[in-house]
Design a protein around this motif. Structure first.
Motif, mmCIF file in Angstrom:
data_model
loop_
_atom_site.group_PDB
_atom_site.id
_atom_site.type_symbol
_atom_site.label_atom_id
_atom_site.label_comp_id
_atom_site.label_asym_id
_atom_site.label_seq_id
_atom_site.Cartn_x
_atom_site.Cartn_y
_atom_site.Cartn_z
ATOM 1 N N PRO A 43 0.943 -1.070 0.069
ATOM 2 C CA PRO A 43 -0.376 -0.079 -0.422
ATOM 3 C C PRO A 43 0.882 0.636 -0.061
ATOM 4 O O PRO A 43 1.560 1.015 0.893
ATOM 5 C CB PRO A 43 -0.829 -0.456 1.454
ATOM 6 N N THR A 74 -5.975 5.843 -6.904
ATOM 7 C CA THR A 74 -6.462 6.151 -6.246
ATOM 8 C C THR A 74 -8.171 6.184 -6.528
ATOM 9 O O THR A 74 -7.830 6.360 -7.193
ATOM 10 C CB THR A 74 -6.459 7.373 -4.733
ATOM 11 N N THR A 123 -6.160 8.023 2.204
ATOM 12 C CA THR A 123 -7.482 8.521 2.403
ATOM 13 C C THR A 123 -7.498 10.249 2.594
ATOM 14 O O THR A 123 -8.350 10.829 2.712
ATOM 15 C CB THR A 123 -7.739 8.442 3.905
ATOM 16 N N HIS A 158 -1.049 11.648 2.721
ATOM 17 C CA HIS A 158 -1.003 10.804 2.561
ATOM 18 C C HIS A 158 -0.140 10.775 0.832
ATOM 19 O O HIS A 158 0.720 9.514 0.579
ATOM 20 C CB HIS A 158 -1.665 9.454 2.161
ATOM 21 N N ARG A 195 0.728 3.620 2.170
ATOM 22 C CA ARG A 195 0.910 4.087 3.797
ATOM 23 C C ARG A 195 2.396 3.465 4.031
ATOM 24 O O ARG A 195 2.738 4.213 5.096
ATOM 25 C CB ARG A 195 -0.056 3.678 4.425
ATOM 26 N N GLY A 221 -3.389 2.574 -3.065
ATOM 27 C CA GLY A 221 -3.770 1.849 -2.020
ATOM 28 C C GLY A 221 -3.528 2.083 -0.187
ATOM 29 O O GLY A 221 -2.398 2.702 0.051
ATOM 30 N N LEU A 222 -4.939 2.072 0.502
ATOM 31 C CA LEU A 222 -5.352 3.302 2.340
ATOM 32 C C LEU A 222 -4.691 4.766 1.898
ATOM 33 O O LEU A 222 -4.786 4.989 2.964
ATOM 34 C CB LEU A 222 -4.263 2.240 2.824
#
Length: 203
Positions: A142, A186, A168, A172, A144, A165-166
């Motif tokens: 991911p 994303t 939000t 990020h 992050r 991935g991830l």
């Protein structure tokens, strides 16, 4: 490399965002924010609808990639690639299967190798993986874990790195790019709206 593939690589550096479309209703939003997107990864649909999706996006000037394992009814093999090349006609494919990379490149499809960083063994085996099947772009998942991006760049021999991935929130995405990612992918529409290039200039 095709003219369209080169255009996508230019857009990748300019817009720094790829829309990962997971639901059909997101296609219209990708079109709405097309001027802020490098391209689109399609992760939804089936063998009967995928051509329609690709045609819609490419008509709007968006480089479009099909995640071959996410399309229902589409075989994850050379027959599936033949169908994609001759009938669907996207810019390229996204895949988690290294064995499909060389076959896709023979069909003049731009290739994105998606790699899930589940342990350090993945990083250790990366040089061998890339030597056997060299993708045009690597996607690290991911997003992050930005510190890993810097480490992986040492093994990739200038292959562009993206991450997803991830994601939000804006920070990020910015952090991933600051650590060496060319762009982020994303499904978060709020990130699609952002002008990341402008955001990075003010840091």
């Amino acid at each position: 490399m095709t003219i369209e593939a080169n255009r996508f690589l230019v857009r990748l550096k300019e817009c720094k965002k790829i829309a990962a479309v997971k639901k059909p209703k997101q296609l219209e939003l990708a079109v709405k924010y097309k001027d802020r997107l490098s391209g689109v990864f399609i992760l939804t649909g089936n063998i009967n609808l995928i051509k329609k999706y690709v045609e819609l996006l490419r008509k709007e000037g968006l480089p479009t990639f099909v995640h071959i394992e996410k399309i229902k009814g589409l075989s994850n093999d050379k027959d599936g690639l033949d169908y994609i090349e001759s009938f669907v006609k996207p810019t390229g494919i996204v895949t988690t299967k290294p064995s499909l990379i060389a076959a896709a490149k023979k069909r003049k499809l731009l290739t994105v190798q998606r790699i899930f960083m589940i342990d350090t063994e993945i990083i250790e085996n990366l040089p061998e993986l890339l030597e056997k099947n060299r993708p045009d772009i690597i996607e690290i998942m991911p997003a992050r874990i930005p510190e890993i991006i810097q480490e992986i760049k040492e093994y990739t021999d200038n292959i562009p790195l993206i991450t997803g991935g991830l994601l939000t929130e804006k920070q990020h995405a910015i952090k991933a790019i600051e650590h060496g990612a060319v762009a982020v992918s994303t499904s978060n529409v709020q990130v699609w709206k952002m002008d990341l290039t402008r955001e990075l200039q003010f840091l």
